[in-house]
Each structure stands twice: as structure tokens, then as C-alpha cells.
Design a protein around this motif. Sequence first.
Motif, short mmCIF file in Angstrom:
data_model
loop_
_atom_site.label_atom_id
_atom_site.label_comp_id
_atom_site.label_asym_id
_atom_site.label_seq_id
_atom_site.Cartn_x
_atom_site.Cartn_y
_atom_site.Cartn_z
N UNK A 10 -1.59 9.38 17.45
CA UNK A 10 -2.16 8.05 17.68
C UNK A 10 -3.40 7.73 16.89
N UNK A 11 -3.42 8.07 15.61
CA UNK A 11 -4.61 7.85 14.79
C UNK A 11 -4.69 6.40 14.32
N UNK A 19 -7.46 -3.15 9.27
CA UNK A 19 -6.84 -2.03 9.98
C UNK A 19 -5.94 -1.28 9.00
N UNK A 20 -6.38 -0.08 8.60
CA UNK A 20 -5.68 0.67 7.56
C UNK A 20 -4.62 1.60 8.16
N UNK A 21 -4.90 2.18 9.33
CA UNK A 21 -3.94 3.04 10.02
C UNK A 21 -3.76 2.53 11.44
N UNK A 22 -2.50 2.47 11.88
CA UNK A 22 -2.20 1.96 13.22
C UNK A 22 -1.32 2.95 13.97
N UNK A 23 -1.90 3.64 14.93
CA UNK A 23 -1.16 4.51 15.84
C UNK A 23 -0.23 5.48 15.10
N UNK A 24 -0.79 6.20 14.12
CA UNK A 24 0.01 7.11 13.29
C UNK A 24 0.06 8.49 13.94
N UNK A 40 1.93 1.66 -2.60
CA UNK A 40 0.48 1.57 -2.66
C UNK A 40 -0.02 0.70 -1.51
N UNK A 41 -1.06 1.16 -0.82
CA UNK A 41 -1.60 0.42 0.30
C UNK A 41 -0.92 0.71 1.62
N UNK A 42 0.01 1.66 1.63
CA UNK A 42 0.73 1.98 2.87
C UNK A 42 -0.15 2.73 3.87
N UNK A 43 -1.21 3.38 3.38
CA UNK A 43 -2.12 4.10 4.26
C UNK A 43 -2.03 5.61 4.16
N UNK A 224 1.48 2.04 9.15
CA UNK A 224 2.24 2.60 10.26
C UNK A 224 3.27 3.60 9.75
N UNK A 225 3.62 4.54 10.58
CA UNK A 225 4.78 5.38 10.29
C UNK A 225 6.01 4.61 10.75
N UNK A 226 6.96 4.40 9.81
CA UNK A 226 8.13 3.59 10.14
C UNK A 226 9.43 4.37 10.08
N UNK A 227 9.38 5.61 9.59
CA UNK A 227 10.61 6.39 9.46
C UNK A 227 10.26 7.85 9.33
#
Length: 259
Positions: A10-11, A19-24, A40-43, A224-227
Motif C-alpha cells: 500500500x505505498x 500523486x506519483x504512487x497510488x496504493x502500490x 515513462x512516468x509510470x512510477x 499504480x500496479x495494473x498487472x
Amino acid sequence: MSVPALEVRGVDKRFGAVEVLRDVSLEVAPGEVLGVVGDNGAGKSTLMKVISGVHRADSGSIRLGGEEMSFRSPRDARNAGIETIYQDLALADHLDVGANIFLGREPMRRFMGLVPMLDERKIHGEIAALLARIESHIPDPMTRVLDLSGGQRQAVAIARALYWRAKVVIMDEPTAALAVMETENVLKMARQLAGEGIGVLFIGHNLVEILKVCDRVMVMYRGRKVFDARSAETSQTELIRYMTGYADAETNEAEREHP
């Protein structure tokens, strides 16, 4: 079930209003290579900097070997067992191979039992054995890092992680700008790190390399982590769909049509 080498939960990370990282969240098992990809820019770079102590997360937790950590600096992370191999390597170019591997942690001996001195004999002996172990093709540990090829420089950074018994190694674009043969050697050394029971985070853009060297691949998109899937169970095409947001868009559209 074994304790993860690294567990992130949950970082979140903001820089001002952004907001660069959301609940990773992620896990890396001992001996596993986890690929982290994203445009690029995914975090992904920010996430690695949070894990390695460069940035502090606004919320969430990091566990290393099951123990919760709080890093105030990259030195804290390194002392805990996280080594980072950056794209620019952060090596001291004008020092030799051995000095780079021991930098900041040099073994000492006492001359005549009194005067502390650098134990050069131990450094040279340890480094020669280590370079032979990883088949680095560096002929002389006394060579300045400045005079090494890109692949040999990567080998120095990897050797440092092995020698200091890292629990987790972050490899940030380790094959960028390397020739084909040197790239193959670096991929082989990534697997060797995993073979030593180290958890490896392998960040890259080359999906062929990622699918070849990694056990699992995680995709980040807009912080975000999406996969997350095993490499054997995914493909370049599927990864690209998540990296570009198409898969996210399709999921959102399906949810609107079938709420």
C-alpha cells in the motif's frame, strides 16, 4: 510458505499536488527475479527509490525478510541488505575494481599490532575469487573502473551485491547501451543473483529481455500496479496493452456496460 525477501504494501507517494504512487504493493521471493515495466512516468523509478531509501513513502510499509523497515537514507537500505544497481552505476571511476566493491566498508589490519592500515592483500584475494565466480571477464582487479567496458562495470556492481550478501538487488535498466554479448552476460548474472537466493527487481523497457530473464512481470501505469503475472503465462502483446492503458480502458468500459 517462505517469507518474501521483499514485501511492499500500500505505498503512496506525492510530490506536492502530484500523486506519483497510488496504493502500490508487490512481493519478491528469495531467488525470484521480478520484472517491473511501465512507460515513462509510470512510477517505477519512484517506487524503486522508495524501496532503496532515496524517498520516504507517505503511507504504506516495506518488509525485508518479514521485518518491517523504515529507511532514512540509501545507506540505511544498503545496511539492511538492499543493493541498487542504477543505470549510471554510481561507481567511483578513478578507483580500481576492488576499491569499488569495498568502498565505505574497507577491511583493515593493524601494522605491528598498533597502526590501522588498509588490508590490501585481503581485498585483492577476495576480489580475484569473486570475479572468477561470476565469470566477469575482468582480467585484473587492479583495473580502474574508468577503463572497463559497460558490461564489466555492471559486473563490478553485481559482484559488490554478491559479496555483501544482499537480500534484495534492484537492477535499474542494467542493459541500457550494452552490446549484445555484454547484455547476455548481465542477464546471466541476474539469474546468478537469484541462484544465490537473492530477490531481484529488474526494471527495464526491453520486453524480450524481461520475459527471458524474469520469473514474473509486474506492469505499472500512472502510478499504480495494473498487472502481475508469471512470465510463462503472458506475452509482449499483453504487457504492452497494460503499459499503454488499453487494458485498463477496456476493463473500465466493460464495468460501465455491466455494472
